[in-house]
Design an enzyme around this catalytic site. Structure first.
Site, PDB file in Angstrom:
ATOM      1  N   SER A  57     -35.126 -13.298  14.993  1.00 34.87           N
ATOM      2  CA  SER A  57     -34.344 -12.448  13.968  1.00 34.87           C
ATOM      3  C   SER A  57     -35.405 -12.161  12.834  1.00 34.87           C
ATOM      4  O   SER A  57     -36.566 -12.893  12.621  1.00 34.87           O
ATOM      5  CB  SER A  57     -33.018 -13.280  13.319  1.00 34.87           C
ATOM      6  OG  SER A  57     -32.239 -13.649  14.527  1.00 34.87           O
TER       7      SER A  57
HETATM    8  N1  SAH Z   1     -32.201 -18.076  16.804  1.00 38.69           N
HETATM    9  C1  SAH Z   1     -33.312 -17.385  17.600  1.00 38.69           C
HETATM   10  C2  SAH Z   1     -32.961 -16.084  17.796  1.00 38.69           C
HETATM   11  C3  SAH Z   1     -31.901 -15.953  18.856  1.00 38.69           C
HETATM   12  S1  SAH Z   1     -31.463 -14.353  19.745  1.00 38.69           S
HETATM   13  C4  SAH Z   1     -34.618 -17.311  17.063  1.00 38.69           C
HETATM   14  O1  SAH Z   1     -34.889 -17.899  16.150  1.00 38.69           O
HETATM   15  O2  SAH Z   1     -35.692 -16.899  17.724  1.00 38.69           O
HETATM   16  C5  SAH Z   1     -29.855 -15.125  20.373  1.00 38.69           C
HETATM   17  C6  SAH Z   1     -30.294 -15.971  21.606  1.00 38.69           C
HETATM   18  O3  SAH Z   1     -28.638 -16.367  22.222  1.00 38.69           O
HETATM   19  C7  SAH Z   1     -30.633 -15.377  22.828  1.00 38.69           C
HETATM   20  O4  SAH Z   1     -31.777 -16.097  23.267  1.00 38.69           O
HETATM   21  C8  SAH Z   1     -29.657 -15.347  23.844  1.00 38.69           C
HETATM   22  O5  SAH Z   1     -30.245 -15.899  25.097  1.00 38.69           O
HETATM   23  C9  SAH Z   1     -28.837 -16.622  23.187  1.00 38.69           C
HETATM   24  N2  SAH Z   1     -27.404 -17.053  23.884  1.00 38.69           N
HETATM   25  C10 SAH Z   1     -26.541 -15.857  23.931  1.00 38.69           C
HETATM   26  N3  SAH Z   1     -25.478 -16.322  24.405  1.00 38.69           N
HETATM   27  C11 SAH Z   1     -25.513 -17.805  24.415  1.00 38.69           C
HETATM   28  C12 SAH Z   1     -24.739 -18.685  24.996  1.00 38.69           C
HETATM   29  N4  SAH Z   1     -23.424 -18.703  25.407  1.00 38.69           N
HETATM   30  N5  SAH Z   1     -25.203 -19.794  24.967  1.00 38.69           N
HETATM   31  C13 SAH Z   1     -26.422 -20.152  24.568  1.00 38.69           C
HETATM   32  N6  SAH Z   1     -27.286 -19.430  24.150  1.00 38.69           N
HETATM   33  C14 SAH Z   1     -27.015 -17.978  24.289  1.00 38.69           C
END
Ligand code: SAH
Length: 213
Positions: free
Chosen positions: A60
């Site tokens: 993000s």
């Molecule tokens: N917080 C992260 C950004 C994440 S992008 C950072 O600081 O880099 C969103 C993430 O959520 C992705 O890696 C995606 O794979 C994950 N995601 C999506 N659905 C999910 C679920 N049901 N359980 C766990 N992770 C999930």
């Protein structure tokens, strides 16, 4: 690269945009974002932009990380749950501000990379789990705060159930990528109070653990 003036520049940008919480700004300043982005994006690591990470996901924008972190009103003794570890960056920021971060990711490759970074940087108050975060983490519940970093159509009730009384959950909610709102939920007296905070754009929250690619 890690040019200290890049960090200062970013902190100034965030301050100009209304992020005034000194503890949050200090956490952002401390976490080496260049470690969490792809090798080819090293020079852009301290820009206030989202960047691609593996598995078609994104790290993000620092402003959004800072905004969500402020919205959580974190206390230093608190235990937090993050859904969507991704690069591990948001978890690292949170780990400076609370007692323990529990963070869940559905992509095995992303989880391996995040675990290595968090370990190498010495973030020993972060606990990771490769699992579907839509089920939350019942063994560790209740949590003081919950942050979801992927967008769902609605707030999963399971996560509200795993929030302590008086706790806060922050999550992007919206049916399409172009129409999401960051919402804050407070659990008060068994009821749920919901506030819309900001239009945002997150990758989707998906069910199940992803296959190894
Ligand atoms: N917080 C992260 C950004 C994440 S992008 C950072 O600081 O880099 C969103 C993430 O959520 C992705 O890696 C995606 O794979 C994950 N995601 C999506 N659905 C999910 C679920 N049901 N359980 C766990 N992770 C999930």
């Amino acid at each position: 690269m890690d040019d200290p003036s890049d960090r200062i520049q970013l902190i100034m940008t965030l301050r100009r945009q209304g992020i005034v919480d000194a503890r949050v700004l200090s956490a952002i300043e401390k976490v080496p974002r260049e470690v969490f982005v792809q090798a080819e994006d090293q020079l852009k690591a301290w820009d206030d932009n989202a960047l691609p990470i593996d598995c078609g996901q994104t790290i993000s924008q620092p402003y959004i990380v800072a905004f969500m972190t402020c919205a959580l009103e974190i206390g230093e003794r608190e235990r937090m749950l993050e859904i969507g570890t991704g690069s591990g960056y948001q978890a690292a920021v949170l780990s400076h501000l609370c007692r323990r971060v529990y963070t869940m990711e559905r992509h095995p490759a992303l989880m391996r990379q995040a675990q290595k970074r968090l370990h190498d940087l010495g973030y020993d108050n972060v606990t990771t789990l490769l699992a579907d975060g839509t089920n939350g983490w019942p063994e560790q519940a209740p949590f003081d705060k919950i942050i979801v970093t992927a967008a769902a159509d609605s707030i999963p009730q399971v996560l509200i159930d795993q929030l302590r009384e008086g706790g806060i959950l922050v999550a992007p909610i919206g049916e399409s990528r172009d129409n999401q709102t960051l919402v804050r939920v407070r659990k008060l007296g068994g009821r749920v109070e919901q506030e819309d905070l900001l239009p945002v754009r997150f990758v989707p929250l998906l069910k199940g653990v992803a296959r190894e690619t």
